[in-house]
Design a protein around this motif. Sequence first.
Motif, mmCIF file in Angstrom:
data_model
loop_
_atom_site.group_PDB
_atom_site.id
_atom_site.type_symbol
_atom_site.label_atom_id
_atom_site.label_comp_id
_atom_site.label_asym_id
_atom_site.label_seq_id
_atom_site.Cartn_x
_atom_site.Cartn_y
_atom_site.Cartn_z
ATOM 1 N N TYR A 194 0.846 -1.205 0.000
ATOM 2 C CA TYR A 194 0.000 0.000 0.000
ATOM 3 C C TYR A 194 0.879 1.252 0.000
ATOM 4 O O TYR A 194 1.122 1.871 1.055
ATOM 5 C CB TYR A 194 -0.936 -0.014 1.211
ATOM 6 C CG TYR A 194 -1.885 -1.182 1.214
ATOM 7 C CD1 TYR A 194 -3.162 -1.065 0.656
ATOM 8 C CD2 TYR A 194 -1.493 -2.416 1.746
ATOM 9 C CE1 TYR A 194 -4.031 -2.152 0.635
ATOM 10 C CE2 TYR A 194 -2.358 -3.507 1.725
ATOM 11 C CZ TYR A 194 -3.621 -3.361 1.171
ATOM 12 O OH TYR A 194 -4.474 -4.439 1.147
ATOM 13 N N PRO A 195 1.378 1.639 -1.176
ATOM 14 C CA PRO A 195 2.313 2.775 -1.222
ATOM 15 C C PRO A 195 1.728 4.081 -0.694
ATOM 16 O O PRO A 195 2.475 4.898 -0.131
ATOM 17 C CB PRO A 195 2.674 2.871 -2.703
ATOM 18 C CG PRO A 195 1.653 2.069 -3.429
ATOM 19 C CD PRO A 195 1.203 1.018 -2.482
ATOM 20 N N ASN A 196 0.428 4.278 -0.853
ATOM 21 C CA ASN A 196 -0.144 5.529 -0.330
ATOM 22 C C ASN A 196 -0.072 5.580 1.190
ATOM 23 O O ASN A 196 0.222 6.636 1.780
ATOM 24 C CB ASN A 196 -1.587 5.708 -0.805
ATOM 25 C CG ASN A 196 -2.493 4.574 -0.360
ATOM 26 O OD1 ASN A 196 -2.067 3.414 -0.333
ATOM 27 N ND2 ASN A 196 -3.730 4.889 -0.026
ATOM 28 N N ASN A 245 6.905 5.965 -4.704
ATOM 29 C CA ASN A 245 6.069 4.813 -4.360
ATOM 30 C C ASN A 245 6.439 4.229 -3.004
ATOM 31 O O ASN A 245 6.023 3.117 -2.670
ATOM 32 C CB ASN A 245 6.193 3.739 -5.444
ATOM 33 C CG ASN A 245 5.558 4.174 -6.743
ATOM 34 O OD1 ASN A 245 4.440 4.710 -6.758
ATOM 35 N ND2 ASN A 245 6.251 3.951 -7.856
ATOM 36 N N ALA A 246 7.239 4.981 -2.260
ATOM 37 C CA ALA A 246 7.649 4.589 -0.906
ATOM 38 C C ALA A 246 8.575 3.378 -0.888
ATOM 39 O O ALA A 246 8.738 2.731 0.147
ATOM 40 C CB ALA A 246 6.439 4.338 -0.005
ATOM 41 N N ASN A 247 9.166 3.062 -2.027
ATOM 42 C CA ASN A 247 10.156 1.987 -2.051
ATOM 43 C C ASN A 247 11.520 2.537 -1.632
ATOM 44 O O ASN A 247 11.838 3.699 -1.906
ATOM 45 C CB ASN A 247 10.255 1.391 -3.461
ATOM 46 C CG ASN A 247 8.970 0.723 -3.880
ATOM 47 O OD1 ASN A 247 8.382 -0.040 -3.114
ATOM 48 N ND2 ASN A 247 8.526 1.007 -5.089
ATOM 49 N N PRO A 248 12.344 1.690 -0.983
ATOM 50 C CA PRO A 248 13.646 2.190 -0.516
ATOM 51 C C PRO A 248 14.602 2.491 -1.662
ATOM 52 O O PRO A 248 14.674 1.743 -2.639
ATOM 53 C CB PRO A 248 14.169 1.047 0.363
ATOM 54 C CG PRO A 248 13.443 -0.166 -0.102
ATOM 55 C CD PRO A 248 12.097 0.297 -0.573
ATOM 56 N N ILE A 249 15.286 3.601 -1.533
ATOM 57 C CA ILE A 249 16.363 3.985 -2.439
ATOM 58 C C ILE A 249 17.669 3.769 -1.692
ATOM 59 O O ILE A 249 17.829 4.223 -0.559
ATOM 60 C CB ILE A 249 16.238 5.462 -2.853
ATOM 61 C CG1 ILE A 249 14.965 5.687 -3.674
ATOM 62 C CG2 ILE A 249 17.476 5.910 -3.627
ATOM 63 C CD1 ILE A 249 14.688 7.157 -3.944
ATOM 64 N N PHE A 250 18.584 3.081 -2.317
ATOM 65 C CA PHE A 250 19.866 2.877 -1.656
ATOM 66 C C PHE A 250 20.974 2.977 -2.692
ATOM 67 O O PHE A 250 20.750 2.694 -3.860
ATOM 68 C CB PHE A 250 19.898 1.524 -0.918
ATOM 69 C CG PHE A 250 19.454 0.365 -1.758
ATOM 70 C CD1 PHE A 250 18.121 0.003 -1.824
ATOM 71 C CD2 PHE A 250 20.380 -0.371 -2.503
ATOM 72 C CE1 PHE A 250 17.703 -1.069 -2.602
ATOM 73 C CE2 PHE A 250 19.967 -1.445 -3.277
ATOM 74 C CZ PHE A 250 18.631 -1.782 -3.328
#
Length: 250
Positions: free
Chosen positions: A208-210, A231-236
């Motif tokens: 549920y990205p929202n 989309n609230a996914n982790p950036i690394f």
Amino acid sequence: MRPVSKGDTPLVAGFANYRESFDYLLDRIGIGEYQQIPLAQYCSYCERVMHTNLAVEHIEPKKGLYAKPLLKNTWSNFLLACVNCNSKKGSKRIQFNELYFPDRDNTFYAFEYSHTGTVNPRPSLNQAQKDIAQNTIDLVGLNDSIYADLTEVAKDRRTQRLNVYALALNSLEDLKSAPQNQAIHNLIVKGMLTSGYFSIWMKVFQGYPNIKNMFIDSIRGTRQSGCFDNNANPIFPHPNNDNLQLGGKI
């Protein structure tokens, strides 16, 4: 661990005493708020809510064999910590190439929170990264002892994680029953803020990205870390925009 950015030092002339930094740290990375109403404050390491006894944490110790007294009042050496994490970490030697820290590494990506209440290195890490993640878990004792009687009020961090995991799963069922209901969305965010353990809620609501974006935007310093996409996914790795020592390892 929720990744954060503290930004530049708020006092160009520096701090005369490290305790003066507490309110600035709360303002930059410590407060969770709903519609601009502050609801809670959190330990930088274990993520739990601390109503009292949250303190300025010296990443590199100010006392002991490995003390760095010149960093005692230095902004880049500060986080916020609870009594348990602070005392477990103590005055141990800090080697940044062997540890992850939430102000310089994407610590959300580095760790996985289990339904058993434990925190573990994320399985997708390579072995060297897993070793660093495990060093960090051990440094602040995130998996230290658990009480057997779960009917009691949680007394340790692992038990508290178990209870919050159950609460988050219960909230997920509420969402599934009315996925478009904004009131339920709001209640879920308030539940996350008042119970703590950001990373557990992010895992339970991973589809549920929202909702996850609402979590990220609700605790100061989190979006500013640059560790999550739209989309609230982790950036690394962590972009380490604060240019901290050995930042951006993951």
